[in-house]
Design an enzyme around this catalytic site. Structure first.
Site, PDB file in Angstrom:
ATOM      1  N   TYR A 316      37.336 -35.749  39.848  1.00  0.00           N
ATOM      2  CA  TYR A 316      36.492 -35.306  38.730  1.00  0.00           C
ATOM      3  C   TYR A 316      37.303 -34.682  37.599  1.00  0.00           C
ATOM      4  O   TYR A 316      36.729 -34.061  36.712  1.00  0.00           O
ATOM      5  CB  TYR A 316      35.488 -34.238  39.194  1.00  0.00           C
ATOM      6  CG  TYR A 316      34.825 -34.475  40.520  1.00  0.00           C
ATOM      7  CD1 TYR A 316      33.929 -35.526  40.685  1.00  0.00           C
ATOM      8  CD2 TYR A 316      35.067 -33.640  41.611  1.00  0.00           C
ATOM      9  CE1 TYR A 316      33.308 -35.738  41.903  1.00  0.00           C
ATOM     10  CE2 TYR A 316      34.431 -33.837  42.821  1.00  0.00           C
ATOM     11  CZ  TYR A 316      33.559 -34.889  42.961  1.00  0.00           C
ATOM     12  OH  TYR A 316      32.930 -35.084  44.163  1.00  0.00           O
ATOM     13  N   CYS A 342      51.064 -41.315  47.292  1.00  0.00           N
ATOM     14  CA  CYS A 342      51.507 -42.427  46.442  1.00  0.00           C
ATOM     15  C   CYS A 342      50.394 -42.916  45.528  1.00  0.00           C
ATOM     16  O   CYS A 342      49.916 -44.045  45.662  1.00  0.00           O
ATOM     17  CB  CYS A 342      52.026 -43.558  47.317  1.00  0.00           C
ATOM     18  SG  CYS A 342      53.386 -43.000  48.315  1.00  0.00           S
TER      19      CYS A 342
HETATM   20  N1  LLP Z   1      21.252 -30.208  47.985  1.00  0.00           N
HETATM   21  C1  LLP Z   1      21.451 -31.518  47.756  1.00  0.00           C
HETATM   22  C2  LLP Z   1      20.372 -32.458  48.031  1.00  0.00           C
HETATM   23  C3  LLP Z   1      22.701 -31.960  47.261  1.00  0.00           C
HETATM   24  O1  LLP Z   1      22.890 -33.244  47.039  1.00  0.00           O
HETATM   25  C4  LLP Z   1      23.731 -31.012  47.023  1.00  0.00           C
HETATM   26  C5  LLP Z   1      25.036 -31.437  46.532  1.00  0.00           C
HETATM   27  C6  LLP Z   1      23.468 -29.658  47.300  1.00  0.00           C
HETATM   28  C7  LLP Z   1      22.210 -29.294  47.770  1.00  0.00           C
HETATM   29  C8  LLP Z   1      24.490 -28.578  47.093  1.00  0.00           C
HETATM   30  O2  LLP Z   1      24.863 -28.460  45.776  1.00  0.00           O
HETATM   31  P1  LLP Z   1      25.810 -27.234  45.308  1.00  0.00           P
HETATM   32  O3  LLP Z   1      25.027 -25.967  45.427  1.00  0.00           O
HETATM   33  O4  LLP Z   1      27.011 -27.236  46.164  1.00  0.00           O
HETATM   34  O5  LLP Z   1      26.127 -27.576  43.900  1.00  0.00           O
HETATM   35  N2  LLP Z   1      31.805 -33.111  45.543  1.00  0.00           N
HETATM   36  C9  LLP Z   1      31.296 -32.564  44.320  1.00  0.00           C
HETATM   37  C10 LLP Z   1      29.917 -31.985  44.459  1.00  0.00           C
HETATM   38  C11 LLP Z   1      28.883 -32.949  45.021  1.00  0.00           C
HETATM   39  C12 LLP Z   1      27.549 -32.314  45.225  1.00  0.00           C
HETATM   40  C13 LLP Z   1      26.616 -33.207  45.949  1.00  0.00           C
HETATM   41  N3  LLP Z   1      25.338 -32.654  46.275  1.00  0.00           N
HETATM   42  C14 LLP Z   1      32.289 -31.548  43.792  1.00  0.00           C
HETATM   43  O6  LLP Z   1      33.333 -31.346  44.422  1.00  0.00           O
HETATM   44  O7  LLP Z   1      32.095 -30.966  42.728  1.00  0.00           O
END
Ligand code: LLP
Length: 418
Positions: A316, A342
């Site tokens: 990202y 790599c």
């Molecule tokens: N609930 C649902 C249905 C979700 O899809 C997500 C995150 C959350 C809760 C939690 O969201 P948070 O509070 O952590 O923002 N890998 C990405 C973030 C992907 C989030 C996916 N869904 C990153 O590293 O920024």
């Protein structure tokens, strides 16, 4: 806010010098603070204290069992998106009746497992899935408690890869189709409608998208009443942002202040699914400088952690502060801080101003507690790091560093190669 601070010139996790843990456990190393975790959980818990609610930690942010146990002990529930996450949540002591299950591609086996476990509700993401859940529930002789995940078409103004609430995204059912889906579900004999779910994205730094989404969801709950559909659980998802660089996100209490008046006349139970905002700033990734290299005019600092350990910058272009574990007064330089993988995309920072590191220096990649280890891999034959949990002056390994044996665990040689 976190609990990784300098004492004199040494970075400490709570009361323990990071260097001390590295001497014992090596690098790359994930280190988490118990105090930060618990404080962040209570920021939500206390904010919504005046209204019936369940905080369902999103396991995808970090599913280490010790982290989950820390939260479970305080009464936290879970938001899961697979049978694996459901298993981990329950194993850590999170009661099934505090677990919600989202995801666009639940398999038959996963649905069966969740039903038998007695989860609080399925957050259904399509009509097809609804039919599958109804069928499996019938076969299992268990009524399936459900909410529909509705897509409110709200721009969460975050990175496109982590924004989920727009029409073009694969998540949820469109708001316009919500009523017909609820009516269909109402006719199904093995479905018990109990909620509405929506989640609009992640790393959201404003209150307004949450409020806009909530208003749409509230309107839907009203429109459902004439059909005899009464909503008990309002699940407004996760997505609250944290400070990686200089973003200022609202405190959960600020959000609660705006949300609670909107629902105070209803008998809902509110569900929140924070992930990042609980664990993001509760963890760091410590890495060691291996080599310094000048290529044409560019300076590279090559460290022993890579995109396989923390993929956020690569995926990202996410910003993470990078701090020296021991403060120094060396001259400043601009450098790319890169890993050993790599791939040109294997970097933690580009053109970053840092005090010229030397061989063997330790660097801390900050705000690595969420979507760090949980997105790690063995790419390039790399062993995933150990994880440590610190509580005041105590620290403990909560996941061993992998060994070469782990790299081929489960693999088999076919007979024709023997
Ligand atoms: N609930 C649902 C249905 C979700 O899809 C997500 C995150 C959350 C809760 C939690 O969201 P948070 O509070 O952590 O923002 N890998 C990405 C973030 C992907 C989030 C996916 N869904 C990153 O590293 O920024």
């Amino acid at each position: 806010m976190h609990d990784f601070n300098y004492k004199k010139s040494e970075l400490c996790a709570e009361n323990v010098p990071v260097r001390k843990m590295v001497e014992k456990f090596g690098t790359p190393l994930y280190i988490y603070s118990y105090k930060t975790l618990v404080r962040h959980y209570y920021a939500f818990e206390n904010a919504f204290n005046g209204y019936p609610h369940i905080i369902c930690f999103a396991l995808k942010a970090n599913s280490n069992t010790a982290i989950l146990k820390t939260l479970a002990k305080e009464g936290c529930g879970a938001d899961v998106v697979s049978g694996g996450e459901l298993y981990l949540a329950m194993k850590a002591g999170i009661p099934a009746n505090k677990i919600v299950y989202a995801g666009v591609g639940k398999t038959g086996d996963e649905i069966r497992y969740a039903l038998k476990s007695g989860i609080l509700m399925f957050n259904i993401e399509s009509t097809d899935e609804l039919k599958a859940v109804n069928k499996i529930a019938g076969e299992s002789g268990i009524k399936a408690p459900i909410a529909f995940r509705v897509n409110p078409n709200i721009n969460a103004s975050t990175h496109p890869y982590i924004s989920t609430g727009l029409k073009k995204h694969k998540f949820g059912i469109p708001m316009e189709r919500a009523i017909e889906n609820y009516r269909l579900a109402r006719k199904m004999s093995n479905i018990n409608i109990i909620g509405i779910h929506c989640h609009i994205g992640s790393q959201i730094t404003k209150i307004s998208p949450f409020i806009d989404a909530l208003k749409k969801v509230l309107l839907l709950s009203k429109k459902l009443k004439p059909y005899g559909i009464n909503i008990k659980y309002l699940d407004i998802g996760g997505g609250l942002g944290i400070t990686y660089r200089n973003e200022v996100s609202p405190h959960p209490a600020d959000i609660a202040k705006e949300i609670i008046p909107l629902i105070s006349n209803n008998n809902f139970t509110l569900i929140l699914e924070p992930g990042r905002s609980i664990v993001g700033n509760a963890g760091i990734l410590v890495t060691k400088v291996l080599y310094l290299k000048k290529s044409f005019k560019k300076e590279f600092v090559i460290v022993d952690a890579g995109m396989n350990d923390l993929i956020r910058p690569s995926l990202y272009e996410a910003y993470h502060h990078i701090l020296p574990v021991k403060k120094n007064k060396r001259t400043e330089m601009h450098a790319d801080i890169v890993g050993p993988i790599c791939e040109s995309g294997d970097f933690f920072a580009r053109e970053r101003k840092i005090n010229a590191p030397a061989h063997g220096d330790l660097l801390a990649v900050m705000s690595a507690g969420a979507y760090g280890f949980s997105m790690s891999s063995n790419y390039n034959g790399r062993l995933r790091p150990a994880e440590i949990l610190v509580k005041e002056s105590e620290y403990s390994v909560i996941r061993e560093r992998e060994t070469y044996m782990d790299l081929f665990r489960g693999e088999k040689i076919p007979g024709f190669l023997r």
